[in-house]
Design an enzyme around this catalytic site. Structure first.
Site, PDB file in Angstrom:
ATOM      1  N   TRP A 150       0.803  -1.216   0.000  1.00 52.09           N
ATOM      2  CA  TRP A 150       0.000   0.000   0.000  1.00 52.09           C
ATOM      3  C   TRP A 150       0.838   1.269   0.000  1.00 52.09           C
ATOM      4  O   TRP A 150       0.307   2.345  -0.299  1.00 52.09           O
ATOM      5  CB  TRP A 150      -0.929   0.025   1.222  1.00 52.09           C
ATOM      6  CG  TRP A 150      -0.268  -0.261   2.528  1.00 52.09           C
ATOM      7  CD1 TRP A 150      -0.251  -1.445   3.196  1.00 52.09           C
ATOM      8  CD2 TRP A 150       0.495   0.657   3.336  1.00 52.09           C
ATOM      9  NE1 TRP A 150       0.469  -1.330   4.368  1.00 52.09           N
ATOM     10  CE2 TRP A 150       0.930  -0.056   4.481  1.00 52.09           C
ATOM     11  CE3 TRP A 150       0.835   2.001   3.215  1.00 52.09           C
ATOM     12  CZ2 TRP A 150       1.694   0.536   5.487  1.00 52.09           C
ATOM     13  CZ3 TRP A 150       1.607   2.598   4.207  1.00 52.09           C
ATOM     14  CH2 TRP A 150       2.017   1.871   5.330  1.00 52.09           C
ATOM     15  N   ASN A 151       2.118   1.205   0.339  1.00 48.54           N
ATOM     16  CA  ASN A 151       2.854   2.459   0.533  1.00 48.54           C
ATOM     17  C   ASN A 151       3.215   3.157  -0.772  1.00 48.54           C
ATOM     18  O   ASN A 151       3.280   4.374  -0.841  1.00 48.54           O
ATOM     19  CB  ASN A 151       4.100   2.225   1.392  1.00 48.54           C
ATOM     20  CG  ASN A 151       5.071   1.251   0.769  1.00 48.54           C
ATOM     21  OD1 ASN A 151       4.671   0.281   0.120  1.00 48.54           O
ATOM     22  ND2 ASN A 151       6.354   1.472   0.975  1.00 48.54           N
ATOM     23  N   LYS A 174      -2.299  -8.438  -7.878  1.00 44.94           N
ATOM     24  CA  LYS A 174      -3.122  -8.280  -6.687  1.00 44.94           C
ATOM     25  C   LYS A 174      -2.532  -7.137  -5.870  1.00 44.94           C
ATOM     26  O   LYS A 174      -1.558  -7.324  -5.143  1.00 44.94           O
ATOM     27  CB  LYS A 174      -3.163  -9.577  -5.875  1.00 44.94           C
ATOM     28  CG  LYS A 174      -4.233  -9.561  -4.769  1.00 44.94           C
ATOM     29  CD  LYS A 174      -3.761  -8.843  -3.532  1.00 44.94           C
ATOM     30  CE  LYS A 174      -4.877  -8.666  -2.520  1.00 44.94           C
ATOM     31  NZ  LYS A 174      -4.471  -7.735  -1.421  1.00 44.94           N
ATOM     32  N   GLU A 177      -5.361  -4.319  -0.672  1.00 44.57           N
ATOM     33  CA  GLU A 177      -6.786  -4.001  -0.548  1.00 44.57           C
ATOM     34  C   GLU A 177      -6.997  -2.624   0.063  1.00 44.57           C
ATOM     35  O   GLU A 177      -8.093  -2.060  -0.015  1.00 44.57           O
ATOM     36  CB  GLU A 177      -7.483  -5.067   0.295  1.00 44.57           C
ATOM     37  CG  GLU A 177      -7.091  -5.129   1.753  1.00 44.57           C
ATOM     38  CD  GLU A 177      -5.770  -5.846   1.998  1.00 44.57           C
ATOM     39  OE1 GLU A 177      -5.415  -6.007   3.178  1.00 44.57           O
ATOM     40  OE2 GLU A 177      -5.085  -6.242   1.024  1.00 44.57           O
ATOM     41  N   GLY A 227       6.523  -6.430   0.579  1.00 42.89           N
ATOM     42  CA  GLY A 227       5.754  -6.303   1.804  1.00 42.89           C
ATOM     43  C   GLY A 227       6.574  -6.674   3.019  1.00 42.89           C
ATOM     44  O   GLY A 227       7.806  -6.542   3.022  1.00 42.89           O
ATOM     45  N   SER A 228       5.911  -7.183   4.035  1.00 44.06           N
ATOM     46  CA  SER A 228       6.558  -7.446   5.311  1.00 44.06           C
ATOM     47  C   SER A 228       7.435  -8.685   5.261  1.00 44.06           C
ATOM     48  O   SER A 228       7.238  -9.590   4.434  1.00 44.06           O
ATOM     49  CB  SER A 228       5.505  -7.622   6.402  1.00 44.06           C
ATOM     50  OG  SER A 228       4.836  -8.869   6.263  1.00 44.06           O
ATOM     51  N   GLU A 249      10.872  -8.494  -2.078  1.00 46.76           N
ATOM     52  CA  GLU A 249      11.378  -7.184  -1.664  1.00 46.76           C
ATOM     53  C   GLU A 249      10.688  -6.867  -0.344  1.00 46.76           C
ATOM     54  O   GLU A 249       9.516  -6.498  -0.319  1.00 46.76           O
ATOM     55  CB  GLU A 249      11.080  -6.134  -2.738  1.00 46.76           C
ATOM     56  CG  GLU A 249      11.926  -4.886  -2.608  1.00 46.76           C
ATOM     57  CD  GLU A 249      11.345  -3.901  -1.605  1.00 46.76           C
ATOM     58  OE1 GLU A 249      11.885  -3.839  -0.469  1.00 46.76           O
ATOM     59  OE2 GLU A 249      10.379  -3.213  -1.934  1.00 46.76           O
ATOM     60  N   LEU A 250      11.422  -7.035   0.755  1.00 46.06           N
ATOM     61  CA  LEU A 250      10.804  -7.019   2.077  1.00 46.06           C
ATOM     62  C   LEU A 250      11.230  -5.796   2.886  1.00 46.06           C
ATOM     63  O   LEU A 250      11.620  -4.784   2.326  1.00 46.06           O
ATOM     64  CB  LEU A 250      11.134  -8.329   2.791  1.00 46.06           C
ATOM     65  CG  LEU A 250      10.824  -9.610   1.979  1.00 46.06           C
ATOM     66  CD1 LEU A 250      11.220 -10.855   2.746  1.00 46.06           C
ATOM     67  CD2 LEU A 250       9.366  -9.653   1.552  1.00 46.06           C
ATOM     68  N   CYS A 283      10.183   1.521   2.476  1.00 47.60           N
ATOM     69  CA  CYS A 283      11.043   0.425   2.953  1.00 47.60           C
ATOM     70  C   CYS A 283      12.508   0.834   3.025  1.00 47.60           C
ATOM     71  O   CYS A 283      13.267   0.290   3.836  1.00 47.60           O
ATOM     72  CB  CYS A 283      10.877  -0.809   2.069  1.00 47.60           C
ATOM     73  SG  CYS A 283      11.166  -0.508   0.324  1.00 47.60           S
ATOM     74  N   GLU A 380      11.281  -2.377  12.644  1.00 51.89           N
ATOM     75  CA  GLU A 380      11.092  -1.341  11.630  1.00 51.89           C
ATOM     76  C   GLU A 380       9.874  -0.489  11.984  1.00 51.89           C
ATOM     77  O   GLU A 380       8.757  -1.006  12.059  1.00 51.89           O
ATOM     78  CB  GLU A 380      10.895  -1.978  10.258  1.00 51.89           C
ATOM     79  CG  GLU A 380      10.690  -0.969   9.144  1.00 51.89           C
ATOM     80  CD  GLU A 380      10.403  -1.623   7.797  1.00 51.89           C
ATOM     81  OE1 GLU A 380      10.575  -0.952   6.761  1.00 51.89           O
ATOM     82  OE2 GLU A 380      10.003  -2.807   7.776  1.00 51.89           O
TER      83      GLU A 380
END
Length: 477
Positions: A150-151, A174, A177, A227-228, A249-250, A283, A380
């Site tokens: 989402w960022n 995807k 949401e 994401g996370s 890519e975390l 990130c 983080e």
């Protein structure tokens, strides 16, 4: 803009989800509902997978130059629609309009780079014994599942969609949401650019259901996720069991090393701009500041002064503004980290409070002299919080910078070339900014080490992540 109704995009058409269940999409600056997000069902996901198989059969046979032309048209449409897309992005994610416009243009740049790079996936002719030829070819791996955060609701999908399509793959996108509007406009641009049906599909809804169902689907040949760390490890484990390539890519917790030979005012001001971009929800955001003892107090005071001058707003046009964090849940998590640091001895230089009223605003926060035992030193924060500590020697600061399992980005500032080289090579991460906070560009590889993931997006490496190498031996009878 009213409450929008969203659809899925499957087989080249905008279609409603099979279920009537929806999620409310909330504007983080106002708390108002701005859209209803449909929840794709397993049947919808199966339809998207079947569509991606058909789209791949068509797209892989399309000449790279023809693929490039269509992808470039999609990028051009994004540029033309910049104001519309930026307004939607600001409304769904909260970033100020100037940042949303910049992200739209950066997304177009990423797509354009990938489009051209897709024409340069060269193979080799390898010297061989008499009578034979050894040949290697890069070929598209197949339908790709792209899961985005989402960022950066447009840049992240643009990286994955642009590169996978440039490689000759089809893609099932995807998006988060929480921020589906920008991704919807990306898919619309590709559809309007003439992309064949089935090459790019969009599904919305429950992230756990969608990722699990589609990754298990035989049609999907690779997954890419931003994401996370927790979710990335789970997806990597699932992909490994299925022998499917996974580009991850975390998270990060980027150290910033500031030596005492810098211009304090100049570097502190640049650091504030980098830290509080997108309300710190980046990130690669500079987060753990290590400042050499001689200038530590002056640097912290200067940084705090510039941070305190930022104005909190989302859809204004000012350059010295910061938007809200994405949700009340995020704001509460950040507040807990701040209070934990304060309780353990950290000094609050500025900020630290949630703003009263509508929206999920949190003051730009600067914490100094933060003890190692504070949670924020190892977790983080992913928000508008910067933490400061002093250092004396290079060995000391490298130990602190490398002391976490994250390894995405790091930054250092010095006029000493020898120190810059020693530190940049000593940092255990995928991206190092030397006298620069720029670490993400279309032409350069983006990604991290350790818990921050594996694989690279962007640069010459980005398209190859979605390809497989085939070796052919041509003999004679």
């Amino acid at each position: 803009m009213g409450i929008r109704k969203l659809d899925l995009h499957i087989g080249g058409a905008w279609v409603p989800a099979s279920s009537r269940e929806t999620l409310d999409l909330v504007n983080p600056a106002t708390g108002e509902i701005i859209a209803h997000v449909p929840l794709a069902t397993p049947a919808d996901l199966d339809a998207a997978a079947a569509s991606a198989v058909e789209g791949f059969a068509t797209w892989r046979r399309t000449a790279p130059a023809a693929r490039c032309a269509i992808i470039l048209r999609a990028a051009a449409l994004l540029r033309e629609r910049r104001e519309t897309v930026a307004a939607l992005m600001s409304a769904e994610q909260g970033k100020p309009l100037p940042e949303a416009r910049a992200e739209t243009l950066r997304a177009a740049e990423l797509i354009e780079w990938a489009a051209e790079e897709g024409r340069r996936t060269y193979g080799q002719t390898i010297p061989a014994p008499d009578g034979t030829r050894y040949l290697s070819f890069w070929e598209p791996i197949g339908p790709v599942l792209a899961l985005t955060p989402w960022n950066f609701p447009l840049v992240s999908p643009a990286r994955k969609v642009g590169s996978s399509l440039a490689a000759g793959c089809s893609c099932i996108l995807k998006p988060s949401e929480i921020t589906p509007l920008s991704a919807t406009e990306l898919v619309r641009a590709f559809a309007d650019a003439g992309l064949p049906a089935g090459v790019l599909n969009l599904v919305l809804g429950n992230p756990a259901l969608i990722s699990r169902h589609l990754l298990e689907h035989d049609a999907v040949r690779a997954v890419t996720f931003t994401g996370s760390v927790t979710v990335g490890k789970s997806l990597s484990e699932q992909a490994g069991r299925l022998m499917k390539p996974a580009l991850m890519e975390l998270g990060g917790h980027s150290p910033v090393i500031v030596f005492d030979d810098v211009d304090v005012e100049k570097i502190a001001k640049a650091a504030v701009k980098a830290k509080f971009r997108n309300a710190g929800q980046v990130c690669t955001s500079p987060t753990r500041f290590y400042v050499q003892a001689k200038i530590y107090d002056a640097f912290v005071d200067t940084f705090g002064r510039h941070a305190a001058a930022l104005r909190l707003e989302a859809q204004g046009e000012g350059v010295d503004t910061m938007g809200p964090v994405v949700s009340e849940r995020r704001r509460m998590a950040l507040s807990e980290l701040i209070e934990d640091a304060r309780a353990k001895g950290a000094r609050v230089v500025t900020g630290g409070k949630a703003r009263a009223g509508a929206g999920f605003f949190l003051e730009p926060t600067v914490l100094a002299d933060v003890p190692a035992k504070a949670r924020i030193m190892s977790e983080e924060p992913f928000g508008p919080v910067a933490v400061f500590n002093r250092f004396t020697t290079i060995e000391e600061v490298l130990s602190a910078a490398n002391g976490l399992p994250f390894g995405l980005a790091a930054y250092l500032f010095t006029a000493n070339l020898a120190a810059a080289r020693q530190v940049s090579h000593g940092l255990d991460c995928g991206i190092v900014g030397v006298n620069s906070f720029s670490g993400s560009n279309p032409e350069t590889p983006f990604g991290g080490n350790k818990d921050s993931g594996h694989g690279r997006e962007g640069g010459t490496e980005g398209v190859r992540e979605y390809m497989t190498l085939k070796f052919i031996v041509e003999g004679t009878l």
